[in-house]
Design an enzyme around this catalytic site. Structure first.
Site, PDB file in Angstrom:
ATOM      1  N   GLU B  99       0.818  -1.212   0.000  1.00 20.16           N
ATOM      2  CA  GLU B  99       0.000   0.000   0.000  1.00 20.16           C
ATOM      3  C   GLU B  99       0.850   1.258   0.000  1.00 20.16           C
ATOM      4  O   GLU B  99       0.502   2.255  -0.639  1.00 20.16           O
ATOM      5  CB  GLU B  99      -0.958  -0.010   1.192  1.00 20.16           C
ATOM      6  CG  GLU B  99      -2.096  -1.016   1.071  1.00 20.16           C
ATOM      7  CD  GLU B  99      -1.680  -2.446   1.351  1.00 20.16           C
ATOM      8  OE1 GLU B  99      -0.564  -2.650   1.864  1.00 20.16           O
ATOM      9  OE2 GLU B  99      -2.462  -3.372   1.034  1.00 20.16           O
ATOM     10  N   HIS B 169     -11.494  -6.482   8.213  1.00 28.27           N
ATOM     11  CA  HIS B 169     -12.289  -6.235   7.002  1.00 28.27           C
ATOM     12  C   HIS B 169     -13.562  -5.474   7.347  1.00 28.27           C
ATOM     13  O   HIS B 169     -14.599  -5.670   6.723  1.00 28.27           O
ATOM     14  CB  HIS B 169     -12.642  -7.554   6.294  1.00 28.27           C
ATOM     15  CG  HIS B 169     -11.455  -8.255   5.715  1.00 28.27           C
ATOM     16  ND1 HIS B 169     -10.610  -9.042   6.459  1.00 28.27           N
ATOM     17  CD2 HIS B 169     -10.960  -8.280   4.455  1.00 28.27           C
ATOM     18  CE1 HIS B 169      -9.664  -9.525   5.683  1.00 28.27           C
ATOM     19  NE2 HIS B 169      -9.852  -9.080   4.458  1.00 28.27           N
TER      20      HIS B 169
END
Lengths: 170, 364
Positions: B99, B169
């Protein structure tokens, strides 16, 4: 895929940091054993790190919400499953040595299946964790904000019992 | 757009003036209102609306690029489906699983006058890129005295609860980014909003973090104009008028809040519901005007209550409406625990938690 794998794996990065590194066929149990055994010896005897890059392939989907056939062919998956399965390869080696047989394999399968099923049954019978567990282990001790929130939550549950799972000890 | 980009002037070797970028970033579509020709749209879900917006972004600006983990295959939520096929792998491509690298690359791309649309696969995984976003992207314009900027940068990331996402998540990390001057933070509530706000974010001359409510990707369906349109940033919307209490929220939480409003109405309480849409910089005036009318305020978000963006809204409105307020500002939010797995139904700011808080505030 080319864009992701433009570099040659991770083994070269170990060398870049001055770490002795080895690339090994991750689907070959004996190769892995030898690589790890030698690496361990170096790590212990010489007190220095070793990087092992074990090349392998994820045959299954990424998760239950993934359908990997969307981005790779079933032929590719099948090829790795049949030609390169580390389990099958090790099995064949054992059989060729005369140390393992079809009947032993079949028996092991039945036993393993039974064991897994039993573990699932037991896990399913296990009681869900009590509500208090939601707040513990955030810190070593419960801070005041969490104490307040637990009290408030219990009041909410009393007012609206149908909003929450019934199978959890409150 | 392309012509404008080609006119991009260089000062020295690689320096761009802000004015040029500003001009570049103006939208080709009408801003704010939906063109009447677009009024008849097809019923589509949220991920399809995102896909349409990305399609338009690539189509209307040859210097726009989309990249992230697995986006070349369509992404795990199908938002980028078909884009690589149509626009080529040089404009829609997969990145390594890194990322920090995705955002670092995106900042450079944007700084060179391109429109960089980066995807972080889950908002939960945006943290490795936090340094790039906070220390590089957000300060790019300021620290160069407006000589450089990375305004073409948009970072998309799915956020929020889905019922089984557990610790990694499910999170709603918007408040972290709302603490960063130089960023814009946008969260849509529905397909139509998502398309218009995403196109605005992509064309905005500032770096924008765009969080998509992943629980609504398939669930939320509404008529969405097929063409190119934008919705204004930093403008909240009163989506339900009322007189007794103001409720402020964003993204998926608005669905739950709306249900609480409906139930409150049955008990004779008239709720005004505001979709903040842009959290940074946020539209204080719309919230203030509403609270001046109702005298009461409730804020609800999924993220933990402590240090959540609700705290900022509460403080600002108390500053502006202290004498008009008839009750303390209520916050119905996630609890101060990591996002739990089996305890998710208890953690969430549910409809009845909101309804209870509405009643408590009105009867204070």
């Amino acid at each position: 895929m080319v864009c992701i794998w433009a570099g040659d794996g991770i083994v070269v990065k170990g060398q870049a940091y001055g770490i002795s590194s080895i690339r090994v066929d991750g689907n070959d149990a004996l190769a892995i054993y030898n690589a790890v055994r030698n690496a361990r010896q170096i790590a212990i005897n010489e007190q220095r790190p070793i990087l092992i890059e074990a090349m392998t392939y994820r045959v299954s989907h990424h998760s239950t919400s993934d359908d990997s056939t969307k981005y790779r062919s079933t032929d590719e998956i099948e090829h790795w499953k049949t030609m390169h399965s580390p389990v099958t390869r090790f099995l064949k080696w054992l059989e060729r040595k005369g140390w393992w047989s079809d009947s032993e394999e079949a028996k092991l399968h039945v036993e393993a299946k039974k064991e897994v099923k039993q573990a699932i049954d037991e896990a399913e019978r296990e009681e869900m964790p009590p509500l208090g567990d939601m707040f513990t282990d955030v810190y070593d001790e419960l801070p005041s904000n969490l104490m307040e929130q637990e009290i408030s939550l219990r009041e909410t549950i009393q007012r609206h019992p149908n909003d929450f799972p019934k199978n959890m000890p409150i | 757009m392309a012509t404008n980009l080609n006119k991009f002037k260089r000062i020295g070797s690689m320096m761009f003036t802000c004015n040029h970028l500003r001009r570049l970033s103006s939208s080709p579509a009408s801003s704010g209102v939906l063109a009447s020709a677009d009024a008849q749209g097809k019923s589509i879900n949220l991920y399809t609306a995102i896909n349409q917006a990305l399609h338009i972004a690539l189509d209307s600006d040859p210097r726009s690029y989309i990249f992230g983990e697995d986006v070349g295959f369509g992404g795990v939520f199908r938002c980028t489906t078909g884009l690589a096929d149509q626009f080529g792998k040089h404009r829609v491509f997969n990145t390594p699983l890194c990322e920090q690298g995705i955002v670092g690359f995106a900042i450079g791309l944007a700084a060179m006058g391109n429109r960089a649309i980066a995807e972080i696969q889950f908002a939960d995984y945006i943290f490795p890129a936090f340094d790039q976003i906070v220390n590089e992207a957000a300060k790019f314009r300021y620290r160069s005295g407006n000589e450089f900027n990375c305004g073409g940068l948009t970072i998309r990331a799915p956020y929020g609860a889905v019922g089984h996402g557990a610790l990694y998540h499910s999170q709603s990390p918007e408040a972290f980014f709302c603490h960063v001057p130089g960023l814009k933070v946008v969260i849509p509530r529905s397909p139509k909003e998502a398309k218009g706000l995403l196109l605005s974010s992509i064309r905005d001359p500032n770096p924008v973090i765009f969080f998509e409510p992943k629980g609504l990707y398939r669930l939320a369906v509404e008529e969405v104009p097929e063409g190119d349109y934008t919705l204004p940033l930093s403008e909240a919307e009163v989506i339900r008028e009322g007189s007794d209490i103001t409720l402020v929220g964003w993204g998926a939480q608005l669905t739950t809040m709306e249900q609480a409003c409906v139930d409150a109405e049955k008990e004779g309480i008239s709720c005004e519901l505001i979709d903040l849409k842009t959290l940074l910089p946020w539209d204080k005036e719309t919230v203030e005007a509403s609270v001046r009318k109702t005298g009461r305020l409730l804020i609800s978000h999924e993220a933990p209550v402590t240090g959540g963006f609700g705290a900022e809204i509460s403080a600002s409105i108390v500053e502006r409406c202290f004498l008009r307020l008839e009750a303390p500002v209520a916050r119905v939010c996630g609890l101060d625990t990591p996002f739990p797995h089996v305890f998710e139904p208890f953690y969430m700011p549910t409809k009845n938690k909101i309804l209870d808080a509405i009643k408590e505030t009105v009867n204070f």
